[in-house]
Design an enzyme around this catalytic site. Structure first.
Site, PDB file in Angstrom:
ATOM      1  N   ASP A 107      -8.293 -14.252  15.427  1.00  0.00           N
ATOM      2  CA  ASP A 107      -7.560 -15.283  14.668  1.00  0.00           C
ATOM      3  C   ASP A 107      -7.630 -16.641  15.367  1.00  0.00           C
ATOM      4  O   ASP A 107      -7.317 -17.670  14.765  1.00  0.00           O
ATOM      5  CB  ASP A 107      -6.098 -14.870  14.452  1.00  0.00           C
ATOM      6  CG  ASP A 107      -5.298 -14.661  15.737  1.00  0.00           C
ATOM      7  OD1 ASP A 107      -5.872 -14.775  16.839  1.00  0.00           O
ATOM      8  OD2 ASP A 107      -4.092 -14.366  15.634  1.00  0.00           O
ATOM      9  N   GLU A 108      -8.041 -16.650  16.647  1.00  0.00           N
ATOM     10  CA  GLU A 108      -8.023 -17.918  17.398  1.00  0.00           C
ATOM     11  C   GLU A 108      -9.012 -18.933  16.852  1.00  0.00           C
ATOM     12  O   GLU A 108      -8.917 -20.122  17.161  1.00  0.00           O
ATOM     13  CB  GLU A 108      -8.305 -17.667  18.881  1.00  0.00           C
ATOM     14  CG  GLU A 108      -7.244 -16.809  19.523  1.00  0.00           C
ATOM     15  CD  GLU A 108      -7.149 -16.949  21.038  1.00  0.00           C
ATOM     16  OE1 GLU A 108      -7.750 -17.880  21.603  1.00  0.00           O
ATOM     17  OE2 GLU A 108      -6.467 -16.114  21.643  1.00  0.00           O
ATOM     18  N   LYS A 140     -16.356 -17.890  19.839  1.00  0.00           N
ATOM     19  CA  LYS A 140     -16.197 -16.855  18.802  1.00  0.00           C
ATOM     20  C   LYS A 140     -16.431 -17.472  17.412  1.00  0.00           C
ATOM     21  O   LYS A 140     -17.044 -16.842  16.541  1.00  0.00           O
ATOM     22  CB  LYS A 140     -14.793 -16.227  18.862  1.00  0.00           C
ATOM     23  CG  LYS A 140     -14.527 -15.345  20.072  1.00  0.00           C
ATOM     24  CD  LYS A 140     -15.392 -14.091  20.124  1.00  0.00           C
ATOM     25  CE  LYS A 140     -15.053 -13.079  19.059  1.00  0.00           C
ATOM     26  NZ  LYS A 140     -15.843 -11.815  19.244  1.00  0.00           N
ATOM     27  N   TYR A 192     -13.275 -20.267  24.615  1.00  0.00           N
ATOM     28  CA  TYR A 192     -13.360 -18.903  24.073  1.00  0.00           C
ATOM     29  C   TYR A 192     -13.396 -18.931  22.544  1.00  0.00           C
ATOM     30  O   TYR A 192     -14.307 -18.372  21.912  1.00  0.00           O
ATOM     31  CB  TYR A 192     -12.176 -18.048  24.568  1.00  0.00           C
ATOM     32  CG  TYR A 192     -11.964 -16.799  23.732  1.00  0.00           C
ATOM     33  CD1 TYR A 192     -12.891 -15.765  23.761  1.00  0.00           C
ATOM     34  CD2 TYR A 192     -10.853 -16.662  22.891  1.00  0.00           C
ATOM     35  CE1 TYR A 192     -12.727 -14.621  22.970  1.00  0.00           C
ATOM     36  CE2 TYR A 192     -10.678 -15.533  22.107  1.00  0.00           C
ATOM     37  CZ  TYR A 192     -11.614 -14.517  22.146  1.00  0.00           C
ATOM     38  OH  TYR A 192     -11.448 -13.396  21.368  1.00  0.00           O
TER      39      TYR A 192
END
Ligand code: NAD
Ligand code: DAU
Length: 352
Positions: free
Chosen positions: A134-135, A163, A159
């Site tokens: 979800d980030e 992703k 990060y």
């Protein structure tokens, strides 16, 4: 029939492989580079199980992956492998770019060549499932609605940016080449085999070791917690029934402020393993410098997955967090092996 899992010696990947083999006779080829986050102890109960084939390999090694695909002929690839810790990405983003972006690209290339050469039913049945986070959606204001699949991508850390890039590559391989891909974007997981660098296992371990429980900033940041086995069941369901090219948000509707999570952990530990001085573990809480660029709030709207594929989490936060603390209390030697670094010795010997 065979599936190929990447990153299956990590936290979520190992839970997935264990759950899969507990429920199915279908073989799992598990490829993992065994970085610091890969721990073969997680898979110890599978020793001697002919349906589990472990291979130490990097997803970025296209030739190696191509050879493994040709040898094992999987009907699906599930990509868990990643660098996953936000704080590490802030200290050193390079490996995140390498594994999460370049590695996923190489894996996609090997998968595209393999899938392209399949025929008939085998070709129609093939799936590439990419496990994401979800980030990638960024941070929510306190009163904003939870992230849906339509939310724009606004990643804030190296990060989450890496992703997000991998999600875009996966999407592009569907759009351009028609590759049969599925993507899941999940909220924060917790449960067995969670590496004690992440908030929940770190707090349990530090509490029991008499160390400080570090809270970044004011501890009011919000995360949406899901028990890892519920994430695994969602992935199984998406693999089984997901619509090709679609993305599915996975979450348990469990928004909690970090400080509340730590208070809950302390209360359960006070009950199950009280301190010898009868003080609460809460006295070990220490406020420390905040994470740079710290996202304030994540919240997942999982209604698409619930409505279209009929998935529901089995655990509430209350049941899952208690199970988790109980697991860590019952598996002190696993924690000891990780924190002492002993789990690496075996890997070094085995692969010397
Ligand atoms: P983890 O860090 O515990 O495990 C990652 C695994 O990947 C390790 O076993 C590691 O050895 C392996 N790996 C790393 N680089 C590799 C490479 N180049 N080739 C092959 N293997 C490699 O991570 P996790 O928490 O289990 O997360 C798994 C996946 O789920 C990740 O893609 C992550 O982004 C995603 N995710 C995690 C969470 C969470 O809360 N942990 C939530 C949503 C999504
Ligand atoms: O949202 C999904 C993501 O959840 C995954 O994609 C990541 O791979 C996973 O690591 C996790 O990221 P977070 O940064 O949210 O998890 P972490 O456990 O590192 O931190 C949770 C919250 O707790 C976060 O707001 C930072 C805070 N924190 C963390 C640590 C390690 C502390 O306050 N103190 C700490 O010592």
């Amino acid at each position: 029939m065979t599936i190929l899992v990447t990153g299956g010696a990590g936290f979520i990947g190992s839970n997935f492989v264990l759950d899969w083999l507990a429920q199915s006779d279908e073989k799992v080829v598990n490829i993992d580079a065994l970085t610091y986050a890969g721990n073969l102890d997680n898979l110890r109960s599978l020793e001697g199980n002919a349906n589990h084939v472990f291979v130490r390999a990097d997803i970025g090694d296209k030739q190696r992956v191509a050879a493994l695909l040709a040898e094992h002929q999987p009907r699906a690839i599930l990509n868990f492998a990643a660098e996953s810790h936000v704080d590490r990405s802030i200290l050193g983003p390079g490996e995140f770019i390498q594994t999460n972006i370049v590695g996923t690209f190489n894996l996609l290339e090997a998968a595209r060549a393999y899938w392209g050469a399949l025929e008939g039913e085998a070709k129609a049945a093939f799936r590439f499932l990419h496990v994401s986070t979800d980030e990638v959606y960024g941070s929510l204001e306190p009163d904003a609605p939870a992230f849906t699949e339509q939310h724009r991508y606004e990643p804030n850390s190296p990060y989450s940016a890496s992703k997000a890039a991998s999600d875009h590559l996966v999407r592009a391989y569907h759009h351009t080449y028609g590759m049969p891909v599925l993507t899941t974007n999940c909220s924060n997981n917790y449960g067995p085999y969670h590496f004690p660098e992440k908030l929940i296992p770190l707090v349990i371990h530090n509490a029991l070791s008499g160390k400080a429980l570090p809270i970044y900033g004011d501890g009011q940041q919000i995360r949406d917690w899901l028990y890892v086995k519920d994430h695994c069941s969602a992935i199984r369901r998406v693999l089984e029934a997901g619509v090709l090219g679609e993305t599915y948000n996975v979450g348990g509707w469990n928004e909690k402020a970090n400080l509340d999570v730590v208070h809950t952990l302390c209360a359960i530990l006070d009950e199950l393993q009280p301190r010898s001085d009868a003080q609460s573990y809460k006295t070990q809480i220490t406020f420390v410098k905040d994470r740079p660029g710290h996202d304030k709030r994540y919240a997942i709207d999982a209604s698409k997955l619930e409505r279209e594929l009929g998935w529901k989490p089995a655990e509430t936060f209350e049941t899952g967090i208690r199970k988790t603390v109980q697991w860590y209390l019952a598996n002190a030697d696993w924690v000891q092996n990780v924190t002492s670094g002993n789990y690496r010795n075996w890997v070094e010997k085995q692969y010397a």
